[in-house]
Design a protein around this motif. Sequence first.
Motif, PDB file in Angstrom:
ATOM      1  N   VAL A   3       8.003  -0.583 -75.304  1.00 61.55           N
ATOM      2  CA  VAL A   3       8.170  -0.671 -76.757  1.00 61.55           C
ATOM      3  C   VAL A   3       6.829  -0.971 -77.412  1.00 61.55           C
ATOM      4  N   VAL A   4       6.116  -1.899 -76.858  1.00 66.11           N
ATOM      5  CA  VAL A   4       4.817  -2.294 -77.412  1.00 66.11           C
ATOM      6  C   VAL A   4       3.809  -1.161 -77.280  1.00 66.11           C
ATOM      7  N   LEU A   5       3.726  -0.555 -76.092  1.00 70.59           N
ATOM      8  CA  LEU A   5       2.741   0.503 -75.853  1.00 70.59           C
ATOM      9  C   LEU A   5       2.976   1.729 -76.722  1.00 70.59           C
ATOM     10  N   TYR A  13      11.276  -8.672 -75.189  1.00 72.74           N
ATOM     11  CA  TYR A  13      11.701  -9.826 -74.414  1.00 72.74           C
ATOM     12  C   TYR A  13      10.529 -10.398 -73.639  1.00 72.74           C
ATOM     13  N   PRO A  14      10.403 -11.724 -73.593  1.00 72.53           N
ATOM     14  CA  PRO A  14       9.343 -12.333 -72.779  1.00 72.53           C
ATOM     15  C   PRO A  14       9.643 -12.131 -71.294  1.00 72.53           C
ATOM     16  N   ASN A  15       8.617 -12.215 -70.482  1.00 70.17           N
ATOM     17  CA  ASN A  15       8.763 -11.971 -69.036  1.00 70.17           C
ATOM     18  C   ASN A  15       9.830 -12.841 -68.381  1.00 70.17           C
TER      19      ASN A  15
END
Length: 74
Positions: A3-5, A13-15
């Motif tokens: 999503v970010v890329l 969501y965090p890792n």
Amino acid sequence: MAVVLKGKDGPIYPNDKLRNFCLVAVIGARERCLRDDFKPLQLQNPWKKGCLYVRQKHDVLAALEQSARHTAYI
């Protein structure tokens, strides 16, 4: 990360939350959460028995509902 890329809108969501997700196979009206060590790239090509989805583990029928919506559009 995808999503970010790709600069898309969507939940991020965090890792530490990623373990709450699972890969699900939907075949007909059955949904099966696959083991964490399942290797989807080792499926024989073409694999036409069902669809693979990612869902949160606690959202038990989410993939089955998504499959039903997808089938309705075909």
